[in-house]
Design an enzyme around this catalytic site. Structure first.
Site, PDB file in Angstrom:
ATOM      1  N   ASP A 102      -3.936  -0.085  -3.501  1.00 55.12           N
ATOM      2  CA  ASP A 102      -4.109   0.850  -2.631  1.00 55.12           C
ATOM      3  C   ASP A 102      -3.260   1.960  -2.552  1.00 55.12           C
ATOM      4  O   ASP A 102      -2.630   2.481  -2.165  1.00 55.12           O
ATOM      5  CB  ASP A 102      -3.753   0.067  -1.297  1.00 55.12           C
ATOM      6  CG  ASP A 102      -5.091  -0.437  -0.876  1.00 55.12           C
ATOM      7  OD1 ASP A 102      -6.297  -0.118  -1.574  1.00 55.12           O
ATOM      8  OD2 ASP A 102      -5.785  -0.401   0.416  1.00 55.12           O
ATOM      9  N   HIS A 136      -2.033  -4.616   2.241  1.00 55.06           N
ATOM     10  CA  HIS A 136      -3.384  -4.564   2.615  1.00 55.06           C
ATOM     11  C   HIS A 136      -3.488  -4.385   4.562  1.00 55.06           C
ATOM     12  O   HIS A 136      -4.442  -3.819   4.479  1.00 55.06           O
ATOM     13  CB  HIS A 136      -4.252  -5.822   2.326  1.00 55.06           C
ATOM     14  CG  HIS A 136      -6.249  -5.572   2.712  1.00 55.06           C
ATOM     15  ND1 HIS A 136      -6.664  -4.881   2.335  1.00 55.06           N
ATOM     16  CD2 HIS A 136      -6.839  -6.468   3.836  1.00 55.06           C
ATOM     17  CE1 HIS A 136      -8.333  -5.124   2.842  1.00 55.06           C
ATOM     18  NE2 HIS A 136      -7.956  -5.903   3.518  1.00 55.06           N
ATOM     19  N   ASP A 185      -6.190   7.362  -1.120  1.00 48.11           N
ATOM     20  CA  ASP A 185      -7.053   7.333   0.636  1.00 48.11           C
ATOM     21  C   ASP A 185      -5.862   7.724   0.956  1.00 48.11           C
ATOM     22  O   ASP A 185      -4.880   6.886   1.073  1.00 48.11           O
ATOM     23  CB  ASP A 185      -7.951   6.190   0.518  1.00 48.11           C
ATOM     24  CG  ASP A 185      -9.115   6.557  -0.240  1.00 48.11           C
ATOM     25  OD1 ASP A 185      -9.225   7.659  -0.801  1.00 48.11           O
ATOM     26  OD2 ASP A 185      -9.972   5.834  -1.097  1.00 48.11           O
ATOM     27  N   ARG A 186      -6.125   8.822   2.474  1.00 45.85           N
ATOM     28  CA  ARG A 186      -6.132   8.850   3.895  1.00 45.85           C
ATOM     29  C   ARG A 186      -4.526   9.320   3.361  1.00 45.85           C
ATOM     30  O   ARG A 186      -4.283  10.851   4.778  1.00 45.85           O
ATOM     31  CB  ARG A 186      -5.054   6.907   4.650  1.00 45.85           C
ATOM     32  CG  ARG A 186      -6.575   6.583   4.694  1.00 45.85           C
ATOM     33  CD  ARG A 186      -5.836   5.714   5.829  1.00 45.85           C
ATOM     34  NE  ARG A 186      -7.423   4.704   5.723  1.00 45.85           N
ATOM     35  CZ  ARG A 186      -8.106   3.464   5.972  1.00 45.85           C
ATOM     36  NH1 ARG A 186      -7.318   2.859   5.110  1.00 45.85           N
ATOM     37  NH2 ARG A 186      -8.574   3.260   6.456  1.00 45.85           N
ATOM     38  N   HIS A 189      -3.893  -8.245  -3.669  1.00 49.81           N
ATOM     39  CA  HIS A 189      -3.728  -6.926  -2.701  1.00 49.81           C
ATOM     40  C   HIS A 189      -4.598  -7.850  -1.438  1.00 49.81           C
ATOM     41  O   HIS A 189      -3.863  -7.820  -0.438  1.00 49.81           O
ATOM     42  CB  HIS A 189      -4.908  -6.243  -3.412  1.00 49.81           C
ATOM     43  CG  HIS A 189      -4.816  -4.891  -1.972  1.00 49.81           C
ATOM     44  ND1 HIS A 189      -3.806  -3.873  -1.596  1.00 49.81           N
ATOM     45  CD2 HIS A 189      -5.795  -4.538  -0.706  1.00 49.81           C
ATOM     46  CE1 HIS A 189      -3.851  -2.754  -0.878  1.00 49.81           C
ATOM     47  NE2 HIS A 189      -5.773  -3.628   0.218  1.00 49.81           N
ATOM     48  N   ARG A 198     -13.776  -6.853   9.627  1.00 54.31           N
ATOM     49  CA  ARG A 198     -13.437  -5.796   8.771  1.00 54.31           C
ATOM     50  C   ARG A 198     -15.206  -5.757   7.245  1.00 54.31           C
ATOM     51  O   ARG A 198     -14.953  -4.233   6.970  1.00 54.31           O
ATOM     52  CB  ARG A 198     -12.381  -6.317   7.232  1.00 54.31           C
ATOM     53  CG  ARG A 198     -10.883  -5.871   7.192  1.00 54.31           C
ATOM     54  CD  ARG A 198     -10.828  -6.238   6.275  1.00 54.31           C
ATOM     55  NE  ARG A 198      -8.762  -6.413   7.032  1.00 54.31           N
ATOM     56  CZ  ARG A 198      -8.209  -4.604   6.685  1.00 54.31           C
ATOM     57  NH1 ARG A 198      -8.616  -3.411   5.964  1.00 54.31           N
ATOM     58  NH2 ARG A 198      -6.589  -5.093   6.009  1.00 54.31           N
ATOM     59  N   HIS A 237      -1.215   5.036  -0.175  1.00 57.47           N
ATOM     60  CA  HIS A 237      -2.002   5.577   0.277  1.00 57.47           C
ATOM     61  C   HIS A 237      -1.922   7.277   0.401  1.00 57.47           C
ATOM     62  O   HIS A 237      -1.819   7.761   1.259  1.00 57.47           O
ATOM     63  CB  HIS A 237      -2.500   5.308   2.041  1.00 57.47           C
ATOM     64  CG  HIS A 237      -3.285   4.202   2.154  1.00 57.47           C
ATOM     65  ND1 HIS A 237      -4.830   4.186   1.059  1.00 57.47           N
ATOM     66  CD2 HIS A 237      -3.047   2.804   2.520  1.00 57.47           C
ATOM     67  CE1 HIS A 237      -4.999   2.362   1.950  1.00 57.47           C
ATOM     68  NE2 HIS A 237      -3.843   1.850   2.142  1.00 57.47           N
ATOM     69  N   ASN A 256      -8.659  -2.865  -2.210  1.00 58.33           N
ATOM     70  CA  ASN A 256     -10.293  -2.874  -2.391  1.00 58.33           C
ATOM     71  C   ASN A 256     -10.227  -1.043  -2.094  1.00 58.33           C
ATOM     72  O   ASN A 256     -11.644  -0.409  -2.237  1.00 58.33           O
ATOM     73  CB  ASN A 256      -9.789  -3.290  -0.282  1.00 58.33           C
ATOM     74  CG  ASN A 256      -9.541  -2.602   0.250  1.00 58.33           C
ATOM     75  OD1 ASN A 256      -7.928  -2.693   0.188  1.00 58.33           O
ATOM     76  ND2 ASN A 256     -10.133  -1.892   1.826  1.00 58.33           N
ATOM     77  N   HIS A 257      -9.240  -0.321  -1.880  1.00 54.52           N
ATOM     78  CA  HIS A 257      -9.330   1.141  -2.109  1.00 54.52           C
ATOM     79  C   HIS A 257      -9.678   2.194  -3.177  1.00 54.52           C
ATOM     80  O   HIS A 257     -10.161   3.310  -3.799  1.00 54.52           O
ATOM     81  CB  HIS A 257      -8.401   1.921  -1.435  1.00 54.52           C
ATOM     82  CG  HIS A 257      -8.385   2.068  -0.253  1.00 54.52           C
ATOM     83  ND1 HIS A 257      -8.853   3.491   1.031  1.00 54.52           N
ATOM     84  CD2 HIS A 257      -8.204   0.638   1.190  1.00 54.52           C
ATOM     85  CE1 HIS A 257      -9.143   3.120   1.966  1.00 54.52           C
ATOM     86  NE2 HIS A 257      -8.561   1.409   2.338  1.00 54.52           N
ATOM     87  N   ASP A 267       0.661  -0.963  -0.016  1.00 55.44           N
ATOM     88  CA  ASP A 267       0.214  -0.175  -0.069  1.00 55.44           C
ATOM     89  C   ASP A 267       1.316   1.162  -0.371  1.00 55.44           C
ATOM     90  O   ASP A 267       2.119   1.259   0.375  1.00 55.44           O
ATOM     91  CB  ASP A 267      -0.427   0.137   0.836  1.00 55.44           C
ATOM     92  CG  ASP A 267      -1.971  -0.808   1.439  1.00 55.44           C
ATOM     93  OD1 ASP A 267      -1.433  -2.109   0.639  1.00 55.44           O
ATOM     94  OD2 ASP A 267      -2.612  -1.127   1.790  1.00 55.44           O
TER      95      ASP A 267
END
Length: 312
Positions: free
Chosen positions: A88, A244, A91-92, A170, A217, A62, A120-121, A60
């Site tokens: 990923d 992940h 995001d964030r 992922h 989750r 991010h 998943n993002h 990831d």
């Protein structure tokens, strides 16, 4: 594509390579053109993209643009180093747009040297909650670029297979998917479903259990050593690589080193204090862990204001 248009496209890509060096995002018309180029490339790639070593795999990111530059300083910039990024990208972090743009420009320039897998993002629902949608709206003033990106996310490969021995995904495994051939026939051109095999590949996590368990989750599964060993035996694998999950040490081997989690966002969310890692495969059975730390604050630009706390 005729010779003139191909030359123009190459000129645009070279111009974008210069543009992205200083944590910049492209003008809207340029970004739309870039998305068109990448869509054509993704259309030609399979659900499980075959890759030959040497190759370096990454977890990831991010949106931590300045730390991604440290990743490249550690592992080498493309095209000198071949990469698989296991999802990923957004995001964030503060710079999801710039991070994704850099990877897409690299992909446009050297399509055979960088593989971008879906995480998943990379979905509409998740990016509307954890920052990427808001970032696109703030920087472009509309949601057009976010929609272009979501269309690209739908086209991203699900996995990669290094030398027919090492599977990269992922998240993790699924009780609905026993073979890589089943992964190859998934209809990937869609938003990630809420349940089922495709969802599990994006959301599942390994755990110190024997078999399967419900994931906290709320999507995917927890899977243990037995389903891992069974999947590896059925598909003649030597290793499963995934991302992940935050790993404080950057990398974590499990199940007698048959599965590894790679995490490539140091000091995740600018507060976790973790080291990051990438895993360089010289061959399918000869790999080297490379660790790196977050870039110091005096070497990065920190936005004066963020609209939403994206830490979860």
């Amino acid at each position: 594509m005729n010779e003139n248009s191909s030359s123009n496209t190459n000129g645009d890509i070279d111009r974008w390579l210069e543009w992205i060096k200083d944590c910049k995002y492209l003008p809207e018309t340029d970004f739309k053109q870039l998305c068109t180029i990448i869509s054509d490339i993704f259309f030609e790639e399979s659900n499980v993209q075959p890759i030959f070593s040497p190759v370096t795999i990454c977890g990831d990111l991010h949106g931590q643009y300045y730390d991604v530059q440290e990743l490249f300083r550690t592992g080498g910039y493309p095209p000198d180093t071949q990469y698989i990024f296991m999802g990923d990208f957004v995001d964030r972090g503060y710079y999801s747009l710039e991070t994704l743009t850099q990877l897409l420009v690299f992909k446009a320039k050297w399509p055979d040297r960088i593989t971008l897998l879906r995480g998943n993002h990379e979905s509409r629902q998740v990016t509307q909650v954890y920052g990427f949608y808001d970032e696109c709206m703030k920087k472009y003033g509309n949601a057009n670029l976010w929609r272009f990106c979501c269309r690209l996310f739908d086209l991203m490969p699900i996995g990669a297979l290094i030398d027919n021995e090492v599977l990269c995904i992922h998240g993790g495994l699924s009780p609905d998917i026993g073979t890589i051939d089943q992964m190859r026939i998934i209809e990937r051109d869609q938003e990630i479903p809420h349940r089922g095999g495709f969802c599990d590949l994006m959301w599942s996590d390994p755990d110190d259990i024997d078999w399967w368990a419900i994931s906290p989750r709320g999507a995917g599964w927890l899977f243990g050593e037995k389903p891992t060993s069974q999947f590896m035996h059925n598909n003649q694998l030597s290793l499963i690589c995934r991302a992940h999950q935050l790993v404080q040490e950057g990398i974590k081997f499990m199940f007698d080193e048959h599965l590894v989690t790679v995490w490539s966002a140091p000091n995740y969310c600018y507060r976790c204090g973790n080291i990051a890692a990438i895993l360089a495969f010289h061959t399918a059975t000869n790999h080297e862990t490379k660790l790196f730390n977050a870039v110091p604050d005096n070497q990065r630009v920190i936005p004066s204001k963020t609209t939403t706390p994206y830490f979860l």
